[in-house]
Design a protein around this motif. Structure first.
Motif, mmCIF file in Angstrom:
data_model
loop_
_atom_site.group_PDB
_atom_site.id
_atom_site.type_symbol
_atom_site.label_atom_id
_atom_site.label_comp_id
_atom_site.label_asym_id
_atom_site.label_seq_id
_atom_site.Cartn_x
_atom_site.Cartn_y
_atom_site.Cartn_z
ATOM 1 N N THR A 23 -28.486 91.224 35.993
ATOM 2 C CA THR A 23 -28.794 92.179 34.961
ATOM 3 C C THR A 23 -27.754 93.183 34.646
ATOM 4 O OG1 THR A 23 -30.137 94.000 34.263
ATOM 5 C CG2 THR A 23 -29.766 94.009 36.490
ATOM 6 N N ALA A 24 -27.600 93.257 33.371
ATOM 7 C CA ALA A 24 -26.710 94.252 32.524
ATOM 8 C C ALA A 24 -24.970 94.166 33.165
ATOM 9 C CB ALA A 24 -26.994 95.924 33.161
ATOM 10 N N LYS A 27 -23.866 89.987 29.782
ATOM 11 C CA LYS A 27 -24.304 88.577 29.115
ATOM 12 C C LYS A 27 -24.513 88.487 27.764
ATOM 13 C CE LYS A 27 -27.964 88.042 31.633
ATOM 14 N NZ LYS A 27 -27.725 89.178 32.369
ATOM 15 N N ASP A 56 -34.913 85.669 27.973
ATOM 16 C CA ASP A 56 -35.948 86.501 28.023
ATOM 17 C C ASP A 56 -37.087 86.092 26.825
ATOM 18 O OD1 ASP A 56 -34.298 87.816 29.635
ATOM 19 O OD2 ASP A 56 -33.803 89.552 28.293
ATOM 20 N N TYR A 59 -40.027 84.521 29.124
ATOM 21 C CA TYR A 59 -40.931 85.242 29.741
ATOM 22 C C TYR A 59 -42.303 84.702 29.641
ATOM 23 C CZ TYR A 59 -37.728 88.428 32.135
ATOM 24 O OH TYR A 59 -36.826 88.960 33.155
ATOM 25 N N PHE A 77 -39.842 91.253 37.295
ATOM 26 C CA PHE A 77 -39.479 90.290 36.128
ATOM 27 C C PHE A 77 -38.045 89.434 36.564
ATOM 28 C CE2 PHE A 77 -42.004 93.304 33.663
ATOM 29 C CZ PHE A 77 -42.850 92.605 32.774
ATOM 30 N N ASP A 78 -37.803 89.976 37.835
ATOM 31 C CA ASP A 78 -36.551 89.192 38.247
ATOM 32 C C ASP A 78 -36.722 87.869 39.275
ATOM 33 O OD1 ASP A 78 -35.847 92.034 37.503
ATOM 34 O OD2 ASP A 78 -34.015 91.124 37.288
ATOM 35 N N TYR A 106 -38.698 88.646 22.743
ATOM 36 C CA TYR A 106 -39.374 89.427 23.607
ATOM 37 C C TYR A 106 -39.281 90.804 23.429
ATOM 38 C CZ TYR A 106 -41.018 90.317 28.114
ATOM 39 O OH TYR A 106 -41.627 90.594 29.412
ATOM 40 N N ASN A 111 -43.659 94.475 27.300
ATOM 41 C CA ASN A 111 -43.606 93.572 28.377
ATOM 42 C C ASN A 111 -44.376 92.280 27.865
ATOM 43 O OD1 ASN A 111 -42.476 95.251 30.322
ATOM 44 N ND2 ASN A 111 -44.401 96.083 30.082
ATOM 45 N N ILE A 132 -30.494 86.190 33.181
ATOM 46 C CA ILE A 132 -30.315 86.188 34.781
ATOM 47 C C ILE A 132 -30.487 84.903 35.571
ATOM 48 C CG2 ILE A 132 -30.609 88.619 34.858
ATOM 49 C CD1 ILE A 132 -33.627 88.193 35.612
ATOM 50 N N ARG A 161 -27.508 99.494 33.292
ATOM 51 C CA ARG A 161 -28.660 99.197 33.185
ATOM 52 C C ARG A 161 -29.664 100.460 32.971
ATOM 53 N NH1 ARG A 161 -32.954 94.853 34.902
ATOM 54 N NH2 ARG A 161 -34.947 96.105 35.097
ATOM 55 N N ARG A 164 -29.447 102.042 29.225
ATOM 56 C CA ARG A 164 -30.043 100.993 28.304
ATOM 57 C C ARG A 164 -31.494 101.025 28.494
ATOM 58 N NH1 ARG A 164 -29.476 94.862 29.652
ATOM 59 N NH2 ARG A 164 -31.046 95.373 30.995
ATOM 60 N N ARG A 169 -35.412 100.159 26.131
ATOM 61 C CA ARG A 169 -36.403 99.528 26.494
ATOM 62 C C ARG A 169 -37.504 100.545 26.920
ATOM 63 N NH1 ARG A 169 -33.689 94.513 29.804
ATOM 64 N NH2 ARG A 169 -32.438 93.559 27.938
ATOM 65 N N ARG A 171 -37.979 103.202 28.845
ATOM 66 C CA ARG A 171 -38.409 103.266 30.297
ATOM 67 C C ARG A 171 -38.049 104.660 30.796
ATOM 68 N NH1 ARG A 171 -38.416 97.850 32.176
ATOM 69 N NH2 ARG A 171 -39.301 96.735 30.330
ATOM 70 N N GLN A 179 -37.972 100.127 40.059
ATOM 71 C CA GLN A 179 -37.788 98.766 39.695
ATOM 72 C C GLN A 179 -36.820 98.064 40.201
ATOM 73 O OE1 GLN A 179 -38.119 97.802 35.585
ATOM 74 N NE2 GLN A 179 -38.087 95.575 35.870
#
Ligand code: ADP
Ligand code: C5P
Ligand code: MG
Length: 245
Positions: A23-24, A27, A56, A59, A77-78, A106, A111, A132, A161, A164, A169, A171, A179
């Motif tokens: 993640t982060a 990519k 994504d 998902y 989610f990973d 997504y 979610n 990922i 992350r 971001r 996102r 959060r 998480q």
């Protein structure tokens, strides 16, 4: 769920590039930069030779209990089980067969897949698929003609992350860190990092590695300029099976 697809008259089988990494790691940014450098960004979407899609989009939909967990940052989610592997494989094989596909957008705030929006992927010469766990599922991994692994150190990834996820996102800090510690970091070590061995090219430091990105861009340019650019056998050695002449 199946992607909705149409076969185009002039069938194109694209060169498929997989991009994996934690993640982060960068990519999405690397893919965006590659597409920009190839002058594809401002083209009409039906005319793009190079397009990218994100894992994504695949998902899976969550049930009611999972949705509540996800809203508290307590859903993993990973883990590979978070993805709809069959849907992703089906979509990529449809893309490979030259079909126009519609894939979900997504939404990280809910979610879930956006109810309104989908992305239409028109036949292209090169399709880049980033995520990922892009190399985790063997059947999907085997579809890629070229595999890139973006390798950015964990501290940098966490430092990127956190802002971001808070800014883009929806959060809060505590949720992001919980998480990360409970799911993201252990799953990276168990499921993502072991797939680095499948990569053809490792890109250290991600998007700041201009040399690596320029080399990949040049390789894609060569493919696009090649008279054999439209049809390739599955993976293993980029063997053309059809020419335009
Ligand atoms: P991934 O798709 O691997 O999760 P992103 O491309 O979304 O990674 O990058 C994660 C975050 O870090 C984003 O906010 C992005 O803008 C930022 N970022 C990516 N690469 C760099 C870089 N080289 N320098 C600074 N910030 C970066
Ligand atoms: O862009 P990136 O590779 O970081 O996207 C994958 C990450 O998104 C995963 O590490 C996962 O924890 C996170 N994610 C999330 N909430 C979702 C879906 C994915 O935090 N609903
Ligand atoms: Mg991303």
């Amino acid at each position: 769920m199946n992607s909705s697809c149409l076969v185009d008259n002039e069938t194109k089988s694209p060169f498929l590039i997989g991009v994996a990494g934690g993640t982060a790691c960068g990519k999405s940014t690397v893919c965006k930069n590659i597409i920009e450098k190839l002058g594809q960004t401002n083209l009409d979407e039906t005319r793009r030779q190079v397009v990218s899609i994100s894992q994504d989009s695949f998902y899976r939909e969550l049930n009611a209990v999972e949705k509540i967990k996800a809203s508290k940052g307590q859903f993993n989610f990973d883990h590979p089980d978070a993805f709809d592997e069959v849907f992703m494989y089906q979509t990529l094989t449809d893309i490979q067969a030259g079909k126009t596909c519609s894939i979900p957008v997504y939404n990280y705030k809910t979610n879930s897949r956006s109810k309104k929006d989908t992305i239409v992927i028109y036949p292209a010469d090169v399709v880049i698929v980033e995520g990922i766990l892009a190399f985790y599922f063997p059947a999907i991994r085997d579809l890629f003609h070229m595999k890139l692994f973006v390798d950015t150190d964990s501290d940098t990834r966490l430092a990127r992350r956190v802002p971001r996820d808070i800014n883009e996102r929806g959060r809060d800090l505590e949720q992001v860190l919980n998480q990360y510690m409970n799911f993201v970091k252990p799953a990276f070590e168990e499921f993502c990092l072991p797939t680095k061995k499948f990569a053809d090219i490792i890109i250290p430091r991600g998007a700041e590695n201009i040399v690596a990105i320029d080399l990949i861009v040049q390789h894609i340019r060569d493919l696009l300029n090649s008279e054999n650019s439209t049809q390739y056998e599955l993976a293993e050695g980029l063997v053309p099976i059809h020419t335009n002449n």
